[in-house]
Design an enzyme around this catalytic site. Structure first.
Site, PDB file in Angstrom:
ATOM      1  N   GLU A   1       0.822  -1.263  -0.148  1.00  0.00           N
ATOM      2  CA  GLU A   1       0.021  -0.008  -0.093  1.00  0.00           C
ATOM      3  C   GLU A   1       0.822   1.253   0.125  1.00  0.00           C
ATOM      4  OE1 GLU A   1      -4.331   0.127   1.923  1.00  0.00           O
ATOM      5  OE2 GLU A   1      -3.030   1.019   3.066  1.00  0.00           O
TER       6      GLU A   1
ATOM      7  N   HIS B   1       7.320 -26.973   1.985  1.00  0.00           N
ATOM      8  CA  HIS B   1       6.260 -28.132   1.307  1.00  0.00           C
ATOM      9  C   HIS B   1       5.310 -27.511   0.568  1.00  0.00           C
ATOM     10  CE1 HIS B   1       8.574 -30.985   3.821  1.00  0.00           C
ATOM     11  NE2 HIS B   1       8.623 -30.097   4.591  1.00  0.00           N
TER      12      HIS B   1
ATOM     13  N   LYS C   1     -13.497   1.096  -3.780  1.00  0.00           N
ATOM     14  CA  LYS C   1     -14.715   1.325  -2.524  1.00  0.00           C
ATOM     15  C   LYS C   1     -15.624   2.102  -3.170  1.00  0.00           C
ATOM     16  CE  LYS C   1     -11.473   2.270   1.355  1.00  0.00           C
ATOM     17  NZ  LYS C   1     -10.857   3.102   2.276  1.00  0.00           N
TER      18      LYS C   1
HETATM   19  O1  F6P Z   1      -8.889   2.723   9.657  1.00  0.00           O
HETATM   20  P1  F6P Z   1      -9.621   2.967   8.534  1.00  0.00           P
HETATM   21  O2  F6P Z   1     -10.101   4.277   8.291  1.00  0.00           O
HETATM   22  O3  F6P Z   1     -11.036   2.213   8.761  1.00  0.00           O
HETATM   23  O4  F6P Z   1      -9.080   2.424   6.977  1.00  0.00           O
HETATM   24  C1  F6P Z   1      -8.556   0.955   7.072  1.00  0.00           C
HETATM   25  C2  F6P Z   1      -7.764   0.642   5.935  1.00  0.00           C
HETATM   26  O5  F6P Z   1      -8.456   1.230   4.692  1.00  0.00           O
HETATM   27  C3  F6P Z   1      -7.409   1.845   3.853  1.00  0.00           C
HETATM   28  O6  F6P Z   1      -7.640   3.263   4.060  1.00  0.00           O
HETATM   29  C4  F6P Z   1      -7.568   1.419   2.623  1.00  0.00           C
HETATM   30  O7  F6P Z   1      -7.570  -0.104   2.529  1.00  0.00           O
HETATM   31  C5  F6P Z   1      -6.165   1.443   4.722  1.00  0.00           C
HETATM   32  O8  F6P Z   1      -5.220   2.482   4.447  1.00  0.00           O
HETATM   33  C6  F6P Z   1      -6.428   1.397   6.037  1.00  0.00           C
HETATM   34  O9  F6P Z   1      -5.908   0.679   6.857  1.00  0.00           O
END
Ligand code: F6P
Length: 672
Positions: free
Chosen positions: A452, A481, A586
């Site tokens: 990320e 394995h 998202k």
């Molecule tokens: O802590 P939040 O805002 O719920 O986000 C959870 C996760 O979602 C992200 O924003 C994207 O996957 C991550 O960087 C983060 O750790």
């Protein structure tokens, strides 16, 4: 005749997330509860600059040892499984990695950082395979942090002196960038944020007194709260146990991976509170966790972790858990804790509903580097893990890794090796192999930290670079394995990282399962054997060695990799601290759910729906709807039909040329 009934309105801003506020359970009225939008995020990033003195604690190792008598002894000592005379001639030396000329991200960058060290075939020359030469390379490059009992061996990465020289100016710029970051520069320019996870383990490094106090106060309140929970001073209202016995952590990504890794690595066999995780929006997974708690739900402390306070998976997990509490006639607010940014929707929900406690996530700590914040520290403390030791380990590692001498800087060595191994463009994957069951989740934790942070489309100058390093792994010797066969002989698209733990068992517990050999000796042998076998076939590797898995060493290893990622990001000129790519998925998920509601509305109004793949449309009577969404509509219907929420009256999901759909038993009015 085609009429488009639906119009789509994507969220106005990428940071919009659903609300955490649970809606009243009203089956009569329509309630737009599911995806109201996150409106308040704290973004305040004043730029403070207070230089701090640097100190180094890495110790040089003794280079004076002559290995030749020992090697001679080993060569002439027969091992039980080894023939005394080898009838076959030694195999010819295997040519080492044939490399493409370096394609650095920087080739497209015109700014100062842009000039890549041109790595010539001479620089990538075949390193010696002579055992004495290798030993000398091992000794020359072995990094040791005496106080932490941590070693880093980069001798099986084939970088040359010429490469080092060419990298040196770039390394120095990376050190300077890290210094600025630690002083409070806006190191995450896209989000206008400081990057302060290093201050969490050394609050004195924070750029101003307010932040320093905030960190110290939070740490004190975590420790005090954990003590009160463990001692039973704060207790659940209706548990026969009279105290909290379980933790249910609800969070995802950086709000779950660190706590999961640390729990697996460090929780004692009988912790004061046992921990479980809901880290997904999979209903079956959530049901499983709740079912496993059974009647202990009454003594479960639910910790909801979300920096933004609006991540859909976390919100769903919370709503599901709250439903379980209602069904068990338990008062959730007496057992809920929130860890989130002040003023987020989660924070407001917890405050309004009067949850047991709220702990802050700071604007300047990213999710994937939040293990040393309340996110990681509170669950750890509740499991009886010494969090001050974890912080001390991280602080010691940070301190050592502030030296601008690459050889004495473990994080820089790692970043430099990654650059070499991947040509600075992610040309190879990082396979992480901890030879210790308790470190199983380290590779998953690193996967997010590295991918990320480094997986970016554009560099800091706006050039398209598509950077990143793929990380995967599980544990040794288990993986021997599974996929070591391919690593040794298959496609050469990786470099390995071995994590070695010297202490097998607590003192006094070991025994020899055959003369002179313990179970742990086998694990050791598997690691060393695999390292040698990979290298013999031209596969590069790094080995990180710690004495024991302790809060201190785990804190140190986390700090080591956090900084290696930061340095590497500077080397390839990217922002390691934002994650713009995550938003696309998202947003698309939100659009799918919006479309589902429209399909439901059509079904509800028309009582029947014909979806015709052949004609690319869904229609009700004489009206056609959103032909451009036909495939997604079909998938929505197939999913609803599989869950008894729609009935396919004619046609077949496996051959979706034309299907006729009715609503299932549920009524759309009841749901929305
Ligand atoms: O802590 P939040 O805002 O719920 O986000 C959870 C996760 O979602 C992200 O924003 C994207 O996957 C991550 O960087 C983060 O750790």
């Amino acid at each position: 005749m085609t009429a488009t009934l639906f119009s789509f309105s994507p969220p106005a801003h990428k940071s919009q997330k659903p609300s955490f506020i649970a809606q009243p359970h009203n089956r009569q009225k329509r309630k737009p509860a599911a995806f109201s939008l996150l409106t308040s995020l704290m973004i305040s990033s004043p730029l403070y600059k207070t230089p701090r003195p640097l100190a180094f604690s890495a110790c040089p190792i003794d280079h004076g040892f002559d290995p030749r008598p020992l090697l001679h002894l080993l060569a002439t000592t027969s091992l039980s499984s080894r023939p005394k005379t080898d009838p076959k001639p030694p195999p010819p030396p295997i040519p080492f990695l044939r490399r493409r000329p370096l394609q650095s991200v920087a080739r497209e960058v015109s700014a100062d950082l842009s000039s890549p060290p041109p790595i010539t075939s001479k620089i990538k020359a075949v390193p010696s395979r002579d055992p004495i030469d290798l030993w000398h390379r091992y000794v020359e490059w072995l990094y040791q942090h005496k106080e932490l009992g941590l070693y880093l061996d980069v001798s099986r990465i084939g970088f040359s002196d010429e490469f080092l020289q060419q990298m040196e100016p770039r390394m120095q710029r990376a050190f300077e960038a890290m210094r600025e970051l630690e002083k409070g520069a806006i190191a995450n320019p896209d989000e206008g944020r400081m990057v302060g996870h290093y201050w969490l383990r050394n609050p004195k490094m924070a750029p101003n007194a307010f932040l320093m106090q905030q960190i110290e106060k939070t740490l004190d309140s975590i420790c005090a709260f954990a003590d009160k929970i463990i001692s039973g001073e704060i207790r659940p209202p209706s548990s026969p146990a009279g105290r909290f016995t379980q933790i249910l952590s609800v969070g995802i990504g950086g709000s779950a991976l660190g706590p999961q890794f640390v729990a697996e690595a460090l929780a004692p066999d009988n912790p004061p509170l046992k921990i479980r995780f809901i880290d997904n929006t999979d209903p079956a997974g959530i049901d499983h966790q709740i079912a496993q708690l059974g009647s202990e739900l009454a003594s479960t402390l639910v910790i909801v972790i979300s920096k933004s306070g609006g991540t859909p998976e976390t919100r769903n997990g919370l709503l599901e858990v709250q439903k379980a509490f209602r069904e068990a006639r338990l008062d959730f607010s007496k057992q809920g804790v929130a860890i989130t940014q002040e003023g987020s929707l989660l924070d407001n929900t917890a405050r309004i509903e009067g949850w047991v406690a709220r702990f802050p996530m700071f604007d300047w700590v990213g999710g994937r580097t939040s293990e040393m914040s309340a996110v990681g520290l509170l669950p750890a403390a509740l499991q009886g893990i010494d969090i001050r030791e974890m912080l001390a380990g991280a602080a010691l590692m940070d301190e050592a890794n502030r030296t601008p001498v690459v050889k004495n800087n473990a994080a820089a060595l790692l970043a430099m090796c990654w650059y070499w191994a991947t040509d600075g463009v992610g040309a190879k994957d990082m396979v992480v192999l901890p030879y210790k069951d308790s470190l199983l989740l380290f590779s998953r934790y690193l996967q997010q930290l590295v991918m990320e942070s480094l997986g970016k489309e554009f560099d800091l100058d706006g050039n398209r670079v598509n950077q990143g390093i793929t990380v995967y792994g599980n544990k040794g010797s288990t993986d021997q394995h599974a996929y070591i066969q391919q690593l040794r002989e298959g496609v050469l698209n990786f470099f390995a990282t071995f994590i070695e733990v010297l202490r097998d068992r607590p003192p006094g517990h070991d025994w020899e399962l055959e003369p002179g050999v313990t179970c742990g000796d086998y694990l050791f042998g598997m690691l060393q054997g695999t390292r040698s076998a990979l290298y013999a076939n031209g596969r590069e590797s790094i080995t990180v060695t710690i004495q024991e898995v302790t809060p201190r060493s785990v804190g140190a290893v986390i700090a080591l990799y956090e900084r290696a990622v930061g340095i590497y990001a500077s080397l390839v000129n990217i922002n390691a601290y934002h994650q713009p790519g995550v938003e696309a998925g998202k947003k698309a998920a939100g659009e799918v759910l919006a479309l589902q509601k429209r399909v439901l509305a059509v079904l509800n109004a028309a009582r029947a729906l014909i979806v015709s793949m052949a004609h690319g449309m869904m229609h009700t009577g004489d009206r056609c709807h959103c032909p451009e969404e036909i495939e997604m509509i079909y998938k929505i219907i197939a999913h609803m039909a599989a869950n008894d929420r729609a009935v396919i009256a004619e046609g077949h999901c496996g051959s979706p040329r034309s299907i006729k759909v009715f609503l299932g038993e549920c009524n759309v009015d009841d749901l929305y």
